[in-house]
Write an enzyme that holds these catalytic residues in place. Structure first.
Site, PDB file in Angstrom:
ATOM      1  N   ALA A   1      -4.958 -18.199  21.176  1.00 21.47           N
ATOM      2  CA  ALA A   1      -3.522 -18.293  20.899  1.00 21.47           C
ATOM      3  C   ALA A   1      -3.185 -17.914  19.467  1.00 21.47           C
ATOM      4  O   ALA A   1      -2.381 -18.566  18.806  1.00 21.47           O
ATOM      5  CB  ALA A   1      -3.027 -19.709  21.203  1.00 21.47           C
TER       6      ALA A   1
ATOM      7  N   ALA B   1      -1.749 -14.628  17.008  1.00 20.45           N
ATOM      8  CA  ALA B   1      -0.521 -13.847  17.130  1.00 20.45           C
ATOM      9  C   ALA B   1      -0.589 -12.881  18.306  1.00 20.45           C
ATOM     10  O   ALA B   1       0.340 -12.812  19.129  1.00 20.45           O
ATOM     11  CB  ALA B   1      -0.248 -13.098  15.827  1.00 20.45           C
TER      12      ALA B   1
ATOM     13  N   LYS C   1     -10.257  -5.374  17.895  1.00 22.21           N
ATOM     14  CA  LYS C   1     -10.530  -4.002  17.479  1.00 22.21           C
ATOM     15  C   LYS C   1     -11.485  -4.040  16.296  1.00 22.21           C
ATOM     16  O   LYS C   1     -11.143  -4.572  15.239  1.00 22.21           O
ATOM     17  CB  LYS C   1      -9.231  -3.301  17.063  1.00 22.21           C
ATOM     18  CG  LYS C   1      -8.173  -3.218  18.162  1.00 22.21           C
ATOM     19  CD  LYS C   1      -6.885  -2.617  17.635  1.00 22.21           C
ATOM     20  CE  LYS C   1      -5.816  -2.529  18.716  1.00 22.21           C
ATOM     21  NZ  LYS C   1      -4.549  -1.963  18.207  1.00 22.21           N
TER      22      LYS C   1
ATOM     23  N   SER D   1       0.355  -1.356  18.295  1.00 22.42           N
ATOM     24  CA  SER D   1       1.149  -2.508  18.728  1.00 22.42           C
ATOM     25  C   SER D   1       1.065  -3.637  17.720  1.00 22.42           C
ATOM     26  O   SER D   1      -0.021  -4.160  17.478  1.00 22.42           O
ATOM     27  CB  SER D   1       0.649  -3.002  20.091  1.00 22.42           C
ATOM     28  OG  SER D   1      -0.765  -3.125  20.086  1.00 22.42           O
TER      29      SER D   1
ATOM     30  N   LYS E   1      -9.339   2.832  12.505  1.00 22.44           N
ATOM     31  CA  LYS E   1      -7.989   2.877  11.937  1.00 22.44           C
ATOM     32  C   LYS E   1      -7.743   1.698  10.999  1.00 22.44           C
ATOM     33  O   LYS E   1      -6.973   1.804  10.034  1.00 22.44           O
ATOM     34  CB  LYS E   1      -6.937   2.949  13.045  1.00 22.44           C
ATOM     35  CG  LYS E   1      -6.925   1.771  14.020  1.00 22.44           C
ATOM     36  CD  LYS E   1      -5.979   0.670  13.611  1.00 22.44           C
ATOM     37  CE  LYS E   1      -6.017  -0.496  14.590  1.00 22.44           C
ATOM     38  NZ  LYS E   1      -5.089  -1.574  14.211  1.00 22.44           N
TER      39      LYS E   1
ATOM     40  N   ASP F   1      -2.304   4.609  16.867  1.00 24.53           N
ATOM     41  CA  ASP F   1      -2.655   3.349  16.218  1.00 24.53           C
ATOM     42  C   ASP F   1      -2.897   3.556  14.724  1.00 24.53           C
ATOM     43  O   ASP F   1      -2.585   2.685  13.903  1.00 24.53           O
ATOM     44  CB  ASP F   1      -3.901   2.759  16.883  1.00 24.53           C
ATOM     45  CG  ASP F   1      -3.902   1.229  16.857  1.00 24.53           C
ATOM     46  OD1 ASP F   1      -3.007   0.643  16.234  1.00 24.53           O
ATOM     47  OD2 ASP F   1      -4.820   0.639  17.467  1.00 24.53           O
TER      48      ASP F   1
ATOM     49  N   SER G   1       1.304  -4.433   9.031  1.00 17.64           N
ATOM     50  CA  SER G   1      -0.142  -4.228   9.112  1.00 17.64           C
ATOM     51  C   SER G   1      -0.886  -5.085   8.091  1.00 17.64           C
ATOM     52  O   SER G   1      -0.668  -4.955   6.881  1.00 17.64           O
ATOM     53  CB  SER G   1      -0.467  -2.750   8.880  1.00 17.64           C
ATOM     54  OG  SER G   1      -1.856  -2.563   8.668  1.00 17.64           O
ATOM     55  N   ARG G   2      -1.784  -5.935   8.565  1.00 22.50           N
ATOM     56  CA  ARG G   2      -2.563  -6.773   7.655  1.00 22.50           C
ATOM     57  C   ARG G   2      -3.575  -5.944   6.864  1.00 22.50           C
ATOM     58  O   ARG G   2      -3.832  -6.217   5.691  1.00 22.50           O
ATOM     59  CB  ARG G   2      -3.283  -7.868   8.449  1.00 22.50           C
ATOM     60  CG  ARG G   2      -2.340  -8.841   9.120  1.00 22.50           C
ATOM     61  CD  ARG G   2      -3.062 -10.044   9.666  1.00 22.50           C
ATOM     62  NE  ARG G   2      -3.953  -9.730  10.762  1.00 22.50           N
ATOM     63  CZ  ARG G   2      -3.588  -9.678  12.034  1.00 22.50           C
ATOM     64  NH1 ARG G   2      -2.329  -9.902  12.375  1.00 22.50           N
ATOM     65  NH2 ARG G   2      -4.455  -9.421  12.985  1.00 22.50           N
ATOM     66  N   ASN G   3      -4.175  -4.941   7.505  1.00 22.36           N
ATOM     67  CA  ASN G   3      -5.163  -4.116   6.812  1.00 22.36           C
ATOM     68  C   ASN G   3      -4.511  -3.267   5.720  1.00 22.36           C
ATOM     69  O   ASN G   3      -5.051  -3.141   4.616  1.00 22.36           O
ATOM     70  CB  ASN G   3      -5.897  -3.237   7.823  1.00 22.36           C
ATOM     71  CG  ASN G   3      -6.749  -4.050   8.762  1.00 22.36           C
ATOM     72  OD1 ASN G   3      -7.812  -4.533   8.406  1.00 22.36           O
ATOM     73  ND2 ASN G   3      -6.264  -4.252   9.987  1.00 22.36           N
TER      74      ASN G   3
END
Length: 343
Positions: A8, A10, A108, A144, A197, A250, A260-262
Site C-alpha cells: 500500500a 503510492a 522497476k 505513470s 530510465k 517512461d 519524479s523522485r529519481n
C-alpha cells in the site's frame, strides 16, 4: 475479477484505486503489512501517508497483513499484483510461488546482488525464474505517476509477460476510459526500460539542477535512450520495444516530470545535498539510486558502453562532483550517432 494488490505504497494504492473504479466492477483488495497504516486508511478512507488528497473507493477492501496470511488472501483470486519495492520482490514471490492466479509486479529496477554472491543483480523476471519458476507472471509498467493514475487522469500502461493469460488478465483488470493497457510479450525490454530510465532521470535532474539548458536536456534524454536500447538488446530484448511506452515514454516522463523522485535526486545533488540527505528528503524509494550500480555492472559484463549511467554511479559514489560529471560526458571523443553508437 477478484484482484489482490499487495503493498500500500503510492503506486500500489493508485493501482488498487484504478482497478476498483473500473466500470467492470472488479472486487479489489489492498493488503498492507503495517497494521497502523491500515487502521489509518480505514479511518480516513485515503492513504494519508502516500496519497493524502485522494479518496479510496467505497468498494476497495483493506486488509491488515499482520492478521491475514498471503496464501489465504490470494486463494481464489483472478489476478495478484505485487506492489513492493524491488528489494522485497524476491521474498514476496517466494511466498506466492504456488499461487494459481496470474501474478504481476509493479517495481522497476534491478535487484541488488545478494550478499556473498558473485552474480550480478537480476531483473524481476530473472528473480521469478529462480524462486517461483512455475508462476505465471509478468509486469505492469509504462509512463505513470501514481497521483495521476489514482485521480483517473489519462494514462497508458504496458502489460508484459511471456504468458498470454497474464497479459490478458492485466488488460481486463486495468483497461478503462482513463487507462489504456497495451500487451507486449517482450518482458526483457519492458523491464530494462523501466529500470534504466530511473538512472537516466537522475542524470537529467542533475542537468536541470545545474541549469545547463534545454539543449543539454534533449541531448541527454536522446543519448540515454540509446544507452538503454544497447543494454536491452544485449540482454535479449527487441529494439523496437524501447521506442514504445516502457522505453521512450517512461524515460521522457521520469526525466522531465516534477513528480519524479529519481529526477528529484539529481536536482538535490546539483543543489549541493549529499546523497543520504537527498534520499531522506523524498519520503519514498527512488529506485534509480539502488539499481544504478547493477545497471552498470550488467552493462560492463556484456561489453555494453553506458557512459551516462557510469557518470551517475560515479556521482552517487562520491567519485565525481556534479559539474565534474558533466565535464566527463562532454569531453568524450566524437562518435557516430545511432542506437548502437557510444554516447
Amino acid at each position: 475479477m477478484k484482484i489482490v494488490v499487495i503493498g500500500a505504497g503510492a503506486w500500489g494504492t493508485a493501482v488498487a484505486i484504478s482497478a476498483a473504479a473500473n466500470p467492470a466492477g472488479h472486487r479489489v483488495t489492498l493488503w498492507a503489512r503495517d497494521a497502523q497504516q491500515v487502521a489509518d486508511m480505514q479511518a480516513a478512507r485515503s492513504n494519508t501517508r502516500y496519497l493524502p488528497d485522494i479518496a479510496l473507493p467505497a468498494t476497495l477492501v483493506l486488509v491488515n497483513g499482520a492478521a491475514t496470511a498471503l496464501t489465504e488472501l490470494v486463494a481464489g483470486a483472478d489476478l495478484v499484483i505485487v506492489a513492493t519495492p524491488m528489494a522485497a520482490l524476491r521474498a514476496m514471490l517466494a511466498q506466492l510461488r504456488d499461487c494459481r492466479a496470474p501474478v504481476a509486479w509493479l517495481c522497476k529496477g534491478f535487484e541488488a546482488a545478494l550478499p556473498g554472491s558473485s552474480a550480478f543483480g537480476l531483473l524481476a523476471h530473472e528473480v521469478r525464474a529462480q524462486v517461483a519458476p512455475d508462476l505465471r507472471a509478468g509486469v505492469l509498467s509504462g509512463p505513470s505517476f501514481a497521483q495521476e493514475v489514482a485521480r483517473g487522469q489519462p494514462s497508458a500502461l504496458v502489460a508484459a509477460s511471456e504468458h498470454a493469460c497474464v497479459r490478458d488478465a492485466l488488460v481486463q483488470a486495468f483497461h478503462s476510459p482513463s487507462v489504456r493497457v497495451y500487451a507486449n510479450d517482450d518482458i526483457v525490454g519492458v523491464e530494462v526500460g523501466g529500470a534504466v530510465k530511473n538512472v537516466l532521470a537522475i542524470a537529467t535532474g542533475l542537468c536541470d539542477g545545474l541549469q545547463l539548458g534545454l539543449n543539454a536536456r534533449a541531448a541527454l534524454i536522446t543519448r540515454g535512450l540509446a544507452e538503454m536500447t544497447r543494454l536491452g538488446v544485449a540482454l535479449g530484448a527487441r529494439a523496437d520495444t524501447f521506442m514504445g511506452l516502457s522505453g521512450l515514454g517512461d524515460l521522457v516522463l521520469t526525466a522531465t516530470g516534477d513528480l519524479s523522485r529519481n529526477r528529484r535526486v539529481g536536482l538535490l545533488l546539483a543543489q549541493g545535498m549529499t546523497l543520504p540527505q537527498a534520499v531522506d528528503s523524498l519520503g519514498h524509494v527512488a529506485e534509480g539510486v539502488y539499481c544504478a550500480r547493477t545497471v552498470v555492472q550488467r552493462a560492463r559484463h556484456l561489453g555494453v558502453d553506458m557512459p551516462i549511467s557510469d557518470a551517475v554511479v560515479a556521482l552517487l559514489d562520491g567519485q565525481l562532483q556534479p559539474a565534474e560529471a558533466v565535464s566527463v560526458l562532454m569531453e568524450r571523443q566524437p562518435k557516430g550517432e545511432g542506437a548502437w553508437a557510444s554516447c
